[in-house]
Scaffold this motif. Structure first.
Motif, short mmCIF file in Angstrom:
data_model
loop_
_atom_site.label_atom_id
_atom_site.label_comp_id
_atom_site.label_asym_id
_atom_site.label_seq_id
_atom_site.Cartn_x
_atom_site.Cartn_y
_atom_site.Cartn_z
N SER A 82 69.03 82.86 66.22
CA SER A 82 68.88 83.22 67.63
C SER A 82 67.64 82.58 68.24
O SER A 82 67.68 82.06 69.37
CB SER A 82 68.82 84.74 67.79
OG SER A 82 70.04 85.34 67.43
N LEU A 83 66.54 82.62 67.50
CA LEU A 83 65.31 82.01 67.99
C LEU A 83 65.44 80.49 68.07
O LEU A 83 64.94 79.86 69.01
CB LEU A 83 64.14 82.39 67.08
CG LEU A 83 63.75 83.87 67.08
CD1 LEU A 83 62.66 84.14 66.05
CD2 LEU A 83 63.30 84.31 68.46
N THR A 84 66.12 79.89 67.10
CA THR A 84 66.32 78.44 67.12
C THR A 84 67.17 78.02 68.31
O THR A 84 66.85 77.07 69.03
CB THR A 84 67.00 77.98 65.81
OG1 THR A 84 66.20 78.37 64.69
CG2 THR A 84 67.18 76.47 65.81
N GLY A 85 68.28 78.73 68.54
CA GLY A 85 69.13 78.43 69.68
C GLY A 85 68.42 78.61 71.00
O GLY A 85 68.58 77.80 71.93
N MET A 86 67.58 79.66 71.09
CA MET A 86 66.82 79.91 72.31
C MET A 86 65.83 78.79 72.58
O MET A 86 65.70 78.31 73.72
CB MET A 86 66.10 81.25 72.20
CG MET A 86 65.20 81.59 73.37
SD MET A 86 63.49 81.00 73.17
CE MET A 86 62.94 82.00 71.80
N MET A 87 65.12 78.34 71.54
CA MET A 87 64.12 77.28 71.73
C MET A 87 64.78 75.95 72.08
O MET A 87 64.24 75.19 72.90
CB MET A 87 63.28 77.15 70.45
CG MET A 87 62.41 78.36 70.18
SD MET A 87 61.45 78.24 68.65
CE MET A 87 60.25 76.99 69.10
N LEU A 88 65.93 75.66 71.51
CA LEU A 88 66.65 74.43 71.85
C LEU A 88 67.12 74.47 73.31
O LEU A 88 67.04 73.46 74.02
CB LEU A 88 67.84 74.24 70.92
CG LEU A 88 67.52 73.88 69.46
CD1 LEU A 88 68.79 73.86 68.63
CD2 LEU A 88 66.81 72.53 69.39
N ALA A 89 67.60 75.63 73.74
CA ALA A 89 68.03 75.77 75.13
C ALA A 89 66.86 75.63 76.09
O ALA A 89 66.97 74.98 77.14
CB ALA A 89 68.71 77.13 75.33
N LEU A 90 65.72 76.22 75.73
CA LEU A 90 64.53 76.13 76.56
C LEU A 90 64.03 74.69 76.64
O LEU A 90 63.61 74.22 77.71
CB LEU A 90 63.43 77.04 75.99
CG LEU A 90 62.16 77.21 76.82
CD1 LEU A 90 62.49 77.81 78.19
CD2 LEU A 90 61.17 78.10 76.09
N LEU A 91 64.09 73.99 75.51
CA LEU A 91 63.67 72.59 75.49
C LEU A 91 64.57 71.73 76.37
O LEU A 91 64.09 70.87 77.12
CB LEU A 91 63.68 72.08 74.05
CG LEU A 91 63.23 70.63 73.83
CD1 LEU A 91 61.78 70.45 74.25
CD2 LEU A 91 63.41 70.24 72.36
#
Length: 279
Positions: free
Chosen positions: A235-244
């Protein structure tokens, strides 16, 4: 219908408790993080009852899949309306932290409150099942120690499933956050319901670390570390990729825009250029 009526009464009790907590805390802004506790408690306690209807209700209470999908959508819609300003989702809280919209201490307190609310929601649901008000809840109470895990695939498959769902969810959420609540809340509720239904045979697509903790971490089949990789790290990985992808950078980690070239707003007048050449 007695099982459905009992469930509706349970939902109403949980919602009233969460709203009362949030209403009382409006007088003390310093304790606003406790609102995340109430939002997470409401989400986990109600979702556990919907899981009960999914697992047992179809043959113990005559409640089909259409009922559970509708109830899940109504839960998410109600949660979005009543818990405005809070999410009950640690990933969204960390996202604000990475965007420099929240400090370290408020973020830590909010995440802690969310997991505490999730744990209390699990305890409340277990107590409610132990009352055995209907045949459905009597069966669920007998099954509570041997619950079925939501992770139906391997850890690697589960990680990429949750990561992909989280990436899409956060990317859409970032694009909708400036929109009116009349548009944003129903669309988010539809999106979460859709992901939960489609990914039911994989991970159930919780995309919420505290929700996953309350719903499936206590179930046998995988270790705590494996659950954490699938439901927390992904979840944190997906969130950071989306934010990037959305911003081009992650403000808390680095200021330079890696994806998008920012043109300067100010242009040098042509007259100044000619003067510099003459000199």
């Amino acid at each position: 219908m007695s099982g459905l009526n009992a469930s509706l009464g349970y939902f109403l009790s949980v919602v009233v408790f969460a709203v009362l907590v949030q209403t009382l805390l409006r007088k003390w802004p310093r304790f606003s993080f406790v609102s995340e506790f109430a939002a997470s408690f409401m989400l986990v306690a109600c979702w556990l009852e919907i899981q009960t209807i999914v697992e047992v209700g179809q043959w113990a209470g005559g409640l089909g899949q259409d009922v559970t999908v509708t109830m899940l959508f109504v839960l998410l819609l109600t949660h979005g309306v009543l818990c405005a300003g809070t999410s009950g989702n640690p990933s969204l809280v960390v996202q604000k932290f990475l965007q420099l919209e929240a400090g370290t201490l408020p973020t830590a307190l909010a995440v802690t409150a969310q997991f505490a609310g999730a744990h209390l929601g699990l305890l409340a649901a277990r107590y409610y099942w132990s009352l055995e008000l209907t045949d459905m809840h009597m069966i669920k109470n007998l099954m509570s120690r041997e619950c079925g895990t939501s992770l139906q695939v391997s850890v690697v498959q589960g990680f990429f499933t949750e990561c992909a769902c989280a990436f899409i969810f956060h990317l859409i959420q970032l694009n909708l956050r400036r929109r009116s609540a009349l548009i944003r809340v129903p669309l988010i509720a539809v999106l979460l319901t859709f992901f939960s239904h489609v990914a039911r045979s994989y991970t159930s697509a919780f995309m919420n670390p505290s929700l996953a903790y309350g719903l499936t971490f206590h179930c046998p089949g995988f270790t705590f570390k494996e659950y954490a990789v699938v439901y927390w790290l992904s979840s944190l990985t997906g969130m950071m990729l989306a934010l990037l992808l959305y911003m081009g950078h992650i403000p808390r980690l680095f200021a330079r825009n890696l994806l998008y070239f920012q043109k300067t707003r100010f242009r040098v007048p042509k007259g100044d250029k000619h003067e510099k050449k003459k000199k």
